[in-house]
Structure formats: C-alpha cells, structure tokens
Enzyme design. Sequence first.
Site, PDB file in Angstrom:
ATOM      1  N   ARG A  30     -56.599  77.475  27.023  1.00  0.00           N
ATOM      2  CA  ARG A  30     -56.523  78.962  27.138  1.00  0.00           C
ATOM      3  C   ARG A  30     -56.710  79.776  28.131  1.00  0.00           C
ATOM      4  O   ARG A  30     -55.713  81.456  27.760  1.00  0.00           O
ATOM      5  CB  ARG A  30     -58.216  79.775  26.689  1.00  0.00           C
ATOM      6  CG  ARG A  30     -58.994  78.809  25.297  1.00  0.00           C
ATOM      7  CD  ARG A  30     -59.864  78.841  24.477  1.00  0.00           C
ATOM      8  NE  ARG A  30     -60.356  77.970  23.905  1.00  0.00           N
ATOM      9  CZ  ARG A  30     -60.541  76.609  23.930  1.00  0.00           C
ATOM     10  NH1 ARG A  30     -60.836  76.040  24.474  1.00  0.00           N
ATOM     11  NH2 ARG A  30     -60.956  76.308  22.731  1.00  0.00           N
ATOM     12  N   GLY A 106     -62.206  55.052  24.636  1.00  0.00           N
ATOM     13  CA  GLY A 106     -62.580  53.579  25.892  1.00  0.00           C
ATOM     14  C   GLY A 106     -62.702  54.217  26.992  1.00  0.00           C
ATOM     15  O   GLY A 106     -63.376  55.200  26.916  1.00  0.00           O
ATOM     16  N   SER A 110     -61.948  59.954  33.917  1.00  0.00           N
ATOM     17  CA  SER A 110     -60.823  61.077  33.982  1.00  0.00           C
ATOM     18  C   SER A 110     -60.624  60.667  35.460  1.00  0.00           C
ATOM     19  O   SER A 110     -59.428  61.064  35.508  1.00  0.00           O
ATOM     20  CB  SER A 110     -60.906  62.644  33.307  1.00  0.00           C
ATOM     21  OG  SER A 110     -62.565  62.704  33.831  1.00  0.00           O
ATOM     22  N   LYS A 161     -72.195  56.515  22.689  1.00  0.00           N
ATOM     23  CA  LYS A 161     -72.603  56.215  23.652  1.00  0.00           C
ATOM     24  C   LYS A 161     -72.537  57.160  24.702  1.00  0.00           C
ATOM     25  O   LYS A 161     -73.757  57.018  25.692  1.00  0.00           O
ATOM     26  CB  LYS A 161     -71.789  55.368  24.361  1.00  0.00           C
ATOM     27  CG  LYS A 161     -70.172  56.305  24.798  1.00  0.00           C
ATOM     28  CD  LYS A 161     -69.939  56.691  25.800  1.00  0.00           C
ATOM     29  CE  LYS A 161     -68.782  57.389  25.934  1.00  0.00           C
ATOM     30  NZ  LYS A 161     -69.010  58.394  27.387  1.00  0.00           N
ATOM     31  N   ASP A 214     -66.582  51.613  26.510  1.00  0.00           N
ATOM     32  CA  ASP A 214     -67.120  52.756  26.591  1.00  0.00           C
ATOM     33  C   ASP A 214     -68.697  52.851  27.728  1.00  0.00           C
ATOM     34  O   ASP A 214     -69.194  53.252  28.596  1.00  0.00           O
ATOM     35  CB  ASP A 214     -66.994  54.039  25.606  1.00  0.00           C
ATOM     36  CG  ASP A 214     -66.454  55.297  26.248  1.00  0.00           C
ATOM     37  OD1 ASP A 214     -66.713  55.644  27.548  1.00  0.00           O
ATOM     38  OD2 ASP A 214     -66.749  55.984  25.679  1.00  0.00           O
ATOM     39  N   ASN A 226     -73.019  62.873  31.588  1.00  0.00           N
ATOM     40  CA  ASN A 226     -74.248  63.136  30.621  1.00  0.00           C
ATOM     41  C   ASN A 226     -75.040  62.023  31.685  1.00  0.00           C
ATOM     42  O   ASN A 226     -76.361  61.984  31.479  1.00  0.00           O
ATOM     43  CB  ASN A 226     -73.732  61.849  29.267  1.00  0.00           C
ATOM     44  CG  ASN A 226     -72.452  63.132  28.206  1.00  0.00           C
ATOM     45  OD1 ASN A 226     -73.255  63.835  28.071  1.00  0.00           O
ATOM     46  ND2 ASN A 226     -71.644  62.230  28.686  1.00  0.00           N
TER      47      ASN A 226
END
Length: 304
Positions: A30, A106, A110, A161, A214, A226
């Site tokens: 964006r 999966g 990153s 997950k 994962d 998370n």
Amino acid sequence: MIAVLGAGAWGTSLGNIALANGHNVNIWSRRGSLSLAHAVKDADIILSAIAVKGVSEVISQLQGLTLPSHAIFVSATKGLDPQTHCTPCQLWQEAFPSHAVVVLSGPNLSQEIKQGLPAATVVASTIASAGDMVQLVMSSNRFRVYTNPDPLGVELGGTLKNVIAIAAGVCDGLQLGTNAKAALVTRGLTEMVRIGVHWGAQKETFYGLSGLGDLLATCNSPLSRNYQVGYQLAGGKNLAEILTNLPGTAEGINTTKVLWQRSQQKNISMPITEKLYCLLQGRMTAKQALEELMLRDIKPEYQY
C-alpha cells in the site's frame, strides 16, 4: 511473472525465493510506488502475503481490474476474517470463482527463511495442476515444497496453531517446565483437530507440516509474534501494552476470539482456547487459567 501482494517479511521472503528461481517478481504494498494494477498486469501467479484484516480490501481493489484469465491466486495469510470468520482462501475463491486458488502454509518463520535456513512448506488446492505449478515455482534447495489436496485443512492448521502458540508463550513465561508444555501442545493439537474436522478439513492434514509442523515451530520460537504475546502476558504486561511494541500482527489474538465464538455456537469442547480467550479479555490471570485447566474433571485421553 509473480505478483506478491504484501512487502512485509513474509511476502518479501517468498518473493525472493521466486526471484532466485529465475522468475520475474513484482512486490506490491500500500505504501509503495508500484500501483496494484501494474503489479498484477501480466501475473501468472498472484501471491497474497498481507494480514488477514486487509484481504477483503485488496480483493475489492482487484475486482475492479482486468486480470490475466489464467492467473493463479496463492494465499500465504494465516488468520480468519474478523467479520465473516472465513479463511483467506475462501474469500479469494468467492471473489474469483473462475481462478484456481492455492494455499501456502507450513512451519515457516519468515526471519529464518530470510536468512536462507532450510525449511519445508505445503501448497494445497482442489485443482492439482495449480498446486503443481506453484510447487515448481517456489521449490529450491533451501525451501522444500509439498503438495496437498486439502486446502481447508492446510489453511486451518496454519491458522489454529497461533492460538496454541500464545498459550505456549504463557507456559514458558510462567516457567512451568517441559512436561507442562508438552502436555499443552499435545492437547492443543487435539483441539485443532476437533474443530478443524468439524469445519470440514481432513484429520490427517493436521498431522502434517501445516498442522503439527507449524505448531512445533511456532510454540518453540521467540521469533513468533503469537508466542511473544503469551510470554509477555505471563510476565504481567497487559495486551494493549504488548501490541503497542509488537512488530507486525499476532493473528492468534483474533483467531482465539473467532474459535471461542464458534466453539460456543457448535458446542465443541475447547478448554485451552476458552481459558486463553478469558486471559486475552482480561477476565483472569495466567495463573488462574492454569489452575482451572488443571482442575478440570478427569477423563479418558480419547473419546471413542
């Protein structure tokens, strides 16, 4: 040509893999100078790596454009739409019914992908040829790609997950030990399978890379946003404070709310999700959630 929507760490990493494999790649965001229309003009694959809250908006923009009729959509977003509770793949397929849609998911942190560390993932579609094409485009000697015919299961594995990852962060933050964490992750997988199968996914899919794989990666890495949310909650920080300083989006927060609502509507037992929802809502402390889980009625491990 590959059009990657989303210039965050995940989208950039996937774009770099395709680029290294010799494909032309446009990465759109964006805030970038490249227009969406130009980014997707000649795309063979349109890969979405944007946060789930932005998917509907981008879909609306794309519906006003002329897209290549053969273009394959690939969803690499993990989360549930907060309004419709649909998965990203479902949103893409509803908006573009004449196009093939593939899910990519999966154990793929990153930052590790960016470093070139070895990893594996899954691409899933009801159209086998589309999955095969994405597999060829994205496979490398550092990124092993498997195919799967159950896109809903692959997508839900990567989404559900995140709920258990927050709980795992709480577990580590409270320093409860390896035994407790092993129990939490195992029972968490049971909850994932229980509601995932009810949703329409295949049970076996949750024991593959996009489910169990994962889950293991996200529950054991401080790189996971998370996990960090849960860890910091256990340390006494409130959710607003954590999110202010958190880079990126912790999709598990919204997913926990959606799962709790769905489990209540469908009368599905999800005790870990329920206690985590109460914790995120500020209705109980991490220690209270633990105590209530440990004091639940005794039962068989499996219900036959």
